[in-house]
Design a protein around this motif. Structure first.
Motif, short mmCIF file in Angstrom:
data_model
loop_
_atom_site.label_atom_id
_atom_site.label_comp_id
_atom_site.label_asym_id
_atom_site.label_seq_id
_atom_site.Cartn_x
_atom_site.Cartn_y
_atom_site.Cartn_z
N THR A 34 0.85 -1.20 0.00
CA THR A 34 0.00 0.00 0.00
C THR A 34 0.88 1.24 0.00
OG1 THR A 34 -0.14 0.04 2.43
CG2 THR A 34 -1.88 -1.15 1.22
N LEU A 35 0.31 2.33 -0.51
CA LEU A 35 1.00 3.62 -0.58
C LEU A 35 0.07 4.71 -0.09
CD1 LEU A 35 3.29 5.57 -1.72
CD2 LEU A 35 1.90 5.64 -3.80
N GLU A 36 0.57 5.53 0.83
CA GLU A 36 -0.17 6.71 1.25
C GLU A 36 0.64 7.94 0.92
OE1 GLU A 36 -2.59 8.60 5.07
OE2 GLU A 36 -1.68 6.60 5.20
N ALA A 37 0.04 8.84 0.13
CA ALA A 37 0.70 10.09 -0.25
C ALA A 37 -0.09 11.23 0.37
CB ALA A 37 0.76 10.23 -1.77
N PRO A 38 0.31 11.72 1.54
CA PRO A 38 -0.44 12.78 2.21
C PRO A 38 -0.35 14.10 1.47
CG PRO A 38 1.61 12.32 3.37
CD PRO A 38 1.49 11.29 2.30
N ASP A 39 -1.13 15.08 1.90
CA ASP A 39 -1.10 16.40 1.29
C ASP A 39 0.33 16.94 1.28
OD1 ASP A 39 -3.81 16.26 1.00
OD2 ASP A 39 -4.27 17.50 2.76
N GLY A 40 0.72 17.52 0.15
CA GLY A 40 2.06 18.04 0.00
C GLY A 40 3.02 17.07 -0.67
N CYS A 41 2.58 15.82 -0.84
CA CYS A 41 3.40 14.82 -1.53
C CYS A 41 2.77 14.48 -2.87
CB CYS A 41 3.51 13.55 -0.68
SG CYS A 41 4.37 13.78 0.88
N PHE A 42 3.62 14.17 -3.83
CA PHE A 42 3.11 13.87 -5.17
C PHE A 42 2.40 12.52 -5.15
CE2 PHE A 42 3.18 13.32 -9.77
CZ PHE A 42 2.90 14.61 -10.18
N PRO A 43 1.16 12.46 -5.66
CA PRO A 43 0.38 11.21 -5.59
C PRO A 43 0.85 10.17 -6.60
CG PRO A 43 -0.84 12.87 -6.81
CD PRO A 43 0.40 13.55 -6.28
N LEU A 44 0.34 8.97 -6.44
CA LEU A 44 0.62 7.90 -7.40
C LEU A 44 0.16 8.35 -8.78
CD1 LEU A 44 1.54 4.92 -7.78
CD2 LEU A 44 -0.85 4.28 -7.42
N SER A 45 1.02 8.17 -9.79
CA SER A 45 0.71 8.66 -11.13
C SER A 45 1.01 7.60 -12.18
CB SER A 45 1.56 9.91 -11.44
OG SER A 45 2.94 9.56 -11.48
N THR A 46 0.46 7.81 -13.37
CA THR A 46 0.75 6.93 -14.50
C THR A 46 2.25 6.91 -14.79
OG1 THR A 46 -1.42 7.30 -15.48
CG2 THR A 46 0.31 6.51 -16.95
N ASP A 47 2.92 8.07 -14.63
CA ASP A 47 4.36 8.15 -14.87
C ASP A 47 5.11 7.11 -14.05
OD1 ASP A 47 2.99 10.50 -15.54
OD2 ASP A 47 4.78 11.73 -15.37
N SER A 48 4.81 7.08 -12.74
CA SER A 48 5.50 6.15 -11.86
C SER A 48 5.14 4.70 -12.17
CB SER A 48 5.17 6.46 -10.40
OG SER A 48 5.67 7.73 -10.03
N MET A 49 3.88 4.45 -12.45
CA MET A 49 3.45 3.09 -12.76
C MET A 49 4.15 2.57 -14.02
SD MET A 49 1.35 2.06 -10.41
CE MET A 49 0.70 0.60 -11.23
N VAL A 50 4.19 3.39 -15.05
CA VAL A 50 4.82 2.99 -16.31
C VAL A 50 6.33 2.82 -16.13
CG1 VAL A 50 5.29 3.69 -18.69
CG2 VAL A 50 3.01 4.01 -17.74
N LEU A 51 6.95 3.71 -15.36
CA LEU A 51 8.39 3.62 -15.15
C LEU A 51 8.76 2.35 -14.39
CD1 LEU A 51 11.24 4.74 -15.30
CD2 LEU A 51 10.72 6.18 -13.31
N SER A 52 8.01 2.01 -13.36
CA SER A 52 8.32 0.78 -12.61
C SER A 52 8.16 -0.45 -13.48
CB SER A 52 7.43 0.67 -11.37
OG SER A 52 6.07 0.50 -11.70
N HIS A 53 7.18 -0.43 -14.38
CA HIS A 53 6.97 -1.55 -15.31
C HIS A 53 8.12 -1.63 -16.33
CE1 HIS A 53 4.72 -4.40 -17.80
NE2 HIS A 53 5.01 -3.65 -18.84
N PHE A 54 8.60 -0.48 -16.79
CA PHE A 54 9.66 -0.40 -17.80
C PHE A 54 11.02 -0.83 -17.24
CE2 PHE A 54 12.91 2.35 -19.92
CZ PHE A 54 12.75 1.93 -21.24
N THR A 55 11.21 -0.66 -15.94
CA THR A 55 12.51 -0.93 -15.32
C THR A 55 12.78 -2.43 -15.26
OG1 THR A 55 12.34 1.07 -13.97
CG2 THR A 55 13.87 -0.63 -13.23
N ARG A 56 13.97 -2.81 -15.69
CA ARG A 56 14.42 -4.19 -15.64
C ARG A 56 15.43 -4.35 -14.51
NH1 ARG A 56 15.42 -5.11 -22.17
NH2 ARG A 56 13.20 -5.19 -22.77
#
Length: 227
Positions: A9-31
């Motif tokens: 699980t991930l909690e991104a409180p106010d002031g922190c950048f939320p979970l995004s497509t950018d991060s999801m795609v980057l983690s998938h792309f990383t080998r």
């Protein structure tokens, strides 16, 4: 609270950048190689580290985050997911952190996309290059990576030439480029790049879309989101 793959699980409180497509795609792309030691530059609340730990049970991740809010949230996320032995967060400007040279197998970053300066002050710090120019980012990544290690990042397509040039100056050779479109035929809105320290010339070009012409999720989207 965002629910990630494999029960994380991930909690991104106010002031922190939320979970995004950018991060999801980057983690998938990383080998990740076996038992990879990963350095996350600009790690925020630990999003990429969590995604990689959920993806690979053998990796370990060190994140460096400038803001106290992001660092504190990352520590909370690490503890909540029982990852104290595999993840840690350092609150610092990564340009000033002394890292053991050549000690990481992988470096990863979802860096700011927008140049700094007076006109950018309304943009959140996490999206401004005030503390993280591409030149500085690549220099830190190159120093931290072992020879043959890989640097993965996500960015905007208009910065492609600049990113490849920055990598070349630091002995980081561009090896893979993934162009991501919203739909087939639409403009490219994200690029994913893999650089290799000491790599030989040779760039593999890949293309994909998140949705098909009928606005249905593609196989790529389903793989990224584990659907």
């Amino acid at each position: 609270m965002d629910h990630l793959h494999n029960g994380f699980t991930l909690e991104a409180p106010d002031g922190c950048f939320p979970l995004s497509t950018d991060s999801m795609v980057l983690s998938h792309f990383t080998r990740l190689p076996k038992n990879a030691r990963v350095l996350d530059l600009g790690s925020g609340c630990g999003t990429l580290g969590l995604l990689l730990c959920a993806k690979d049970a053998g990796c370990s991740v060190t994140g460096i985050e400038l803001t106290q809010a992001g660092h504190g949230a990352a520590e909370d996320n690490i503890c909540r997911n029982g990852l104290q032995d595999r993840m840690n967060s350092i609150c610092a400007d990564f340009r000033s952190v002394t890292l053991p040279g050549g000690s990481f197998d992988i470096c990863i970053s979802n860096p700011p996309y927008f140049a700094g300066g007076p006109a950018s002050k309304e943009i959140p710090l996490a999206r401004r290059e005030d503390h993280c120019s591409p030149t500085e980012l690549f220099a830190v990544a190159a120093n931290a990576l072992k020879f043959g290690g890989d640097f993965f990042l996500v960015h905007k397509p208009e910065r492609l030439a600049e990113l490849i040039a920055c990598g070349a100056k630091c002995n980081l050779e561009a090896k893979r480029l993934l162009l991501v479109r919203h739909k087939p035929g639409s403009q490219v809105n994200l690029i994913l790049l893999q650089f290799r320290k000491g790599g030989k010339p040779g760039l593999v070009l890949e293309e994909t879309a998140l949705f098909d012409a009928g606005n249905n999720p593609t196989d790529f989207y389903k793989a990224v989101y584990h659907i």
